[in-house]
Scaffold this motif. Structure first.
Motif, PDB file in Angstrom:
ATOM      1  N   THR A 197      16.257  54.346 -16.786  1.00 11.91           N
ATOM      2  CA  THR A 197      16.814  55.424 -15.960  1.00 11.91           C
ATOM      3  C   THR A 197      15.778  56.072 -15.048  1.00 11.91           C
ATOM      4  N   ALA A 198      14.523  55.663 -15.190  1.00 11.21           N
ATOM      5  CA  ALA A 198      13.455  56.281 -14.387  1.00 11.21           C
ATOM      6  C   ALA A 198      13.515  55.802 -12.942  1.00 11.21           C
ATOM      7  N   PRO A 199      13.243  56.673 -11.970  1.00 12.32           N
ATOM      8  CA  PRO A 199      13.199  56.249 -10.564  1.00 12.32           C
ATOM      9  C   PRO A 199      12.074  55.249 -10.344  1.00 12.32           C
ATOM     10  N   LEU A 200      12.385  54.119  -9.743  1.00 12.68           N
ATOM     11  CA  LEU A 200      11.393  53.068  -9.550  1.00 12.68           C
ATOM     12  C   LEU A 200      10.203  53.558  -8.725  1.00 12.68           C
ATOM     13  N   ALA A 201      10.459  54.380  -7.715  1.00 13.25           N
ATOM     14  CA  ALA A 201       9.369  54.879  -6.863  1.00 13.25           C
ATOM     15  C   ALA A 201       8.364  55.683  -7.676  1.00 13.25           C
ATOM     16  N   GLU A 202       8.866  56.499  -8.614  1.00 13.04           N
ATOM     17  CA  GLU A 202       7.963  57.291  -9.457  1.00 13.04           C
ATOM     18  C   GLU A 202       7.160  56.396 -10.391  1.00 13.04           C
ATOM     19  N   VAL A 203       7.816  55.354 -10.919  1.00 15.08           N
ATOM     20  CA  VAL A 203       7.120  54.432 -11.817  1.00 15.08           C
ATOM     21  C   VAL A 203       5.992  53.721 -11.066  1.00 15.08           C
ATOM     22  N   GLU A 204       6.304  53.208  -9.876  1.00 15.22           N
ATOM     23  CA  GLU A 204       5.277  52.531  -9.072  1.00 15.22           C
ATOM     24  C   GLU A 204       4.127  53.473  -8.729  1.00 15.22           C
ATOM     25  N   GLU A 205       4.457  54.704  -8.364  1.00 17.14           N
ATOM     26  CA  GLU A 205       3.422  55.670  -8.010  1.00 17.14           C
ATOM     27  C   GLU A 205       2.521  55.961  -9.198  1.00 17.14           C
ATOM     28  N   GLY A 206       3.112  56.075 -10.397  1.00 11.92           N
ATOM     29  CA  GLY A 206       2.318  56.326 -11.594  1.00 11.92           C
ATOM     30  C   GLY A 206       1.376  55.176 -11.903  1.00 11.92           C
ATOM     31  N   ILE A 207       1.868  53.933 -11.747  1.00 13.05           N
ATOM     32  CA  ILE A 207       1.033  52.750 -11.982  1.00 13.05           C
ATOM     33  C   ILE A 207      -0.133  52.718 -10.998  1.00 13.05           C
ATOM     34  N   LYS A 208       0.158  52.965  -9.735  1.00 17.75           N
ATOM     35  CA  LYS A 208      -0.897  52.929  -8.713  1.00 17.75           C
ATOM     36  C   LYS A 208      -1.919  54.034  -8.919  1.00 17.75           C
ATOM     37  N   ARG A 209      -1.442  55.182  -9.378  1.00 18.04           N
ATOM     38  CA  ARG A 209      -2.368  56.293  -9.605  1.00 18.04           C
ATOM     39  C   ARG A 209      -3.368  55.933 -10.705  1.00 18.04           C
ATOM     40  N   VAL A 210      -2.886  55.327 -11.783  1.00 21.47           N
ATOM     41  CA  VAL A 210      -3.763  54.962 -12.903  1.00 21.47           C
ATOM     42  C   VAL A 210      -4.753  53.876 -12.480  1.00 21.47           C
ATOM     43  N   LEU A 211      -4.243  52.809 -11.838  1.00 18.08           N
ATOM     44  CA  LEU A 211      -5.117  51.689 -11.497  1.00 18.08           C
ATOM     45  C   LEU A 211      -6.086  52.033 -10.367  1.00 18.08           C
ATOM     46  N   THR A 212      -5.638  52.806  -9.398  1.00 13.51           N
ATOM     47  CA  THR A 212      -6.534  53.186  -8.301  1.00 13.51           C
ATOM     48  C   THR A 212      -7.668  54.076  -8.807  1.00 13.51           C
ATOM     49  N   ALA A 213      -7.353  54.944  -9.776  1.00 14.23           N
ATOM     50  CA  ALA A 213      -8.396  55.785 -10.365  1.00 14.23           C
ATOM     51  C   ALA A 213      -9.435  54.936 -11.090  1.00 14.23           C
ATOM     52  N   ARG A 214      -9.010  53.832 -11.688  1.00 16.12           N
ATOM     53  CA  ARG A 214      -9.930  52.964 -12.419  1.00 16.12           C
ATOM     54  C   ARG A 214     -10.694  52.025 -11.484  1.00 16.12           C
ATOM     55  N   HIS A 215     -10.026  51.543 -10.404  1.00 13.30           N
ATOM     56  CA  HIS A 215     -10.633  50.549  -9.523  1.00 13.30           C
ATOM     57  C   HIS A 215     -11.305  51.160  -8.297  1.00 13.30           C
ATOM     58  N   GLY A 216     -10.938  52.381  -7.964  1.00 19.24           N
ATOM     59  CA  GLY A 216     -11.501  53.001  -6.776  1.00 19.24           C
ATOM     60  C   GLY A 216     -10.725  52.711  -5.510  1.00 19.24           C
ATOM     61  N   ARG A 217      -9.879  51.705  -5.528  1.00 15.98           N
ATOM     62  CA  ARG A 217      -9.031  51.381  -4.379  1.00 15.98           C
ATOM     63  C   ARG A 217      -7.875  50.508  -4.854  1.00 15.98           C
ATOM     64  N   GLU A 218      -6.937  50.275  -3.965  1.00 14.10           N
ATOM     65  CA  GLU A 218      -5.743  49.502  -4.340  1.00 14.10           C
ATOM     66  C   GLU A 218      -6.008  48.019  -4.112  1.00 14.10           C
ATOM     67  N   ASP A 219      -6.703  47.408  -5.076  1.00 11.83           N
ATOM     68  CA  ASP A 219      -7.014  45.980  -4.980  1.00 11.83           C
ATOM     69  C   ASP A 219      -6.162  45.182  -5.974  1.00 11.83           C
ATOM     70  N   TYR A 220      -4.906  45.477  -6.029  1.00 14.21           N
ATOM     71  CA  TYR A 220      -3.962  44.838  -6.944  1.00 14.21           C
ATOM     72  C   TYR A 220      -2.593  44.858  -6.258  1.00 14.21           C
ATOM     73  N   THR A 221      -1.673  44.086  -6.798  1.00 13.43           N
ATOM     74  CA  THR A 221      -0.324  44.014  -6.233  1.00 13.43           C
ATOM     75  C   THR A 221       0.694  44.363  -7.313  1.00 13.43           C
TER      76      THR A 221
END
Length: 400
Positions: A231-255
């Motif tokens: 039931t979760a909004p997909l946009a919020e889920v994607e944003e949460g994933i990107k926030r976690v990984l970008t904080a760890r990687h320093g940039r969006e180097d994943y898909t």
């Protein structure tokens, strides 16, 4: 002229030249059959692909190393130039908003051996929730235990085919076997799954992801699978994933590739393919329309005296025109009905004779094809009908 007489006259005109009527209707029938058959294969392919993907769930997201603008595993080529996806990334994603499960995965090939029997299989290095993430079931035993994936014990889960090949007459649970030259203990056997998009999921084995990375001498995971609250909004889920990984990687180097968006893309592409093959089949309908135009043009020249007599006894130009248009519509409708029966019959035979070929007849296309046949018949009959209606009655009678 009464409507009943009009219909009877049109029918008698067609039945008087049965062979010509049959050949003309056959042209339309072949066109309709081609549309039905091609769209049946296209719609069957559409359903097959969608079913193959949805069996793993629609609340699934795949994350691959490397930034790419297309879907799929295209980012794997960038593993050496960007920070790799790690087991720690998968663990961190478990705490992202709305995430239910996060499972790391690496894939390769390895030799497996037991009691003198050996074979080369696809090996998946996974976490302990892999079967839950992808909705896969066990036949016997358990999946990998909830060890620390970076230092897990040497346990292996077998695909159904591997278990049958290596342990044909015994229960594999608890047995020792070699995977990639190392000793592992069997803790479970997966339920038969069959092939999914060409990959045989029964001819596989599953070991802890950390051990698989060591075995293949790799630093990066091939993919991280995560499931989220339906039931979760997909946009919020994607944003949460990107926030976690970008904080760890320093940039969006994943898909990030949501299953839901992949299904939408596949649906759009496959709908376009189905429409395209229907249009190709529709060319045959146009050929059938040319046949109707030719036959009715000949009929006007052969029935000039008959047309003159009808005009002489009071038939109007409009009635003469409707008479020929009615014959064209009947020809197209008869051919269309025969084509529907022929196309759906061939599709049904294909479904039985070639089970691997996905075939499903979309009746919406069938209805549109039948209506199109009648419309094409009417359009093809317009010129001959106008010519017949405009004949001078005296000149038409004199031609007898």
């Amino acid at each position: 002229m009464r409507t009943a007489d009009f219909v009877r006259f049109a029918w008698l005109s067609l039945s008087a030249h049965r062979l010509r009527t049959f050949l003309t209707a056959l042209g339309i029938a072949v066109g309709i059959a081609a549309v039905i058959l091609l769209t049946s294969i296209g719609e069957g392919l559409h359903r097959f692909v969608i079913d193959e993907f949805t069996q793993f769930g629609t609340n699934l997201i795949g994350i691959q190393p490397g930034k790419t603008s297309t879907h799929g595993g295209g980012g794997l080529g960038a593993i050496n130039t960007v920070r790799p996806l790690s087991i720690e990334d998968a663990i961190a994603l478990q705490h992202a908003p709305h995430i239910l499960l996060s499972d790391p995965m690496v894939q390769g090939n390895a030799d497996v051996e037991h009691a003198g029997r050996s074979r080369r299989v696809t090996l998946y290095g996974t976490g302990h929730t892999f079967h839950q993430t992808l909705r896969m079931k066990l036949a016997v035993g358990d999946f990998l235990p909830a060890d620390d994936p970076r230092a897990a014990r040497a346990f292996v889960v077998l695909g159904a085919k591997v278990a049958q090949e290596l342990f044909p007459d015994e229960n594999p649970l608890g047995a020792r076997m070699r995977v990639g030259g190392e000793r592992y203990r069997v803790v479970g056997v997966m339920a038969p799954k069959g092939q999914v998009l060409g990959f045989d999921l029964d001819d596989t084995v599953y070991i802890p992801v950390g051990r698989a990375l060591e075995m293949f001498n790799r630093e990066s995971l091939a993919e991280i699978h995560v499931t989220y609250e339906p039931t979760a909004p997909l946009a919020e889920v994607e944003e949460g994933i990107k926030r976690v990984l970008t904080a760890r990687h320093g940039r969006e180097d994943y898909t990030v590739t949501p299953q839901q968006k992949m299904l939408e893309v596949f649906g759009t592409v496959l709908d376009a393919i189905t429409f395209a093959v229907a249009a190709i089949g529709g060319i045959s309908l146009l050929v059938g329309g040319v046949g109707i135009l030719t036959i009715l043009t000949i009929a006007v020249s052969e029935r000039t005296a008959e047309i003159g007599l009808l005009r002489a006894i009071g038939a109007t130009q409009r009635r003469i025109m409707l008479l020929f248009l009615g014959e064209a519509a009947v020809l197209a409708a008869l051919g269309g009905a025969a084509g529907l029966a022929l196309g759906s019959g061939i599709a049904a035979i294909l479904a039985v004779a070639v089970p691997a070929l996905p075939v499903h007849t979309p009746w919406s296309y069938a209805v549109v094809a039948e209506i199109s046949a009648i419309v094409i018949g009417l359009v093809a009959g317009v010129l001959p009908a106008r010519h017949a209606a405009q004949l001078d009655p005296l000149e038409a009678l004199r031609s007898e």
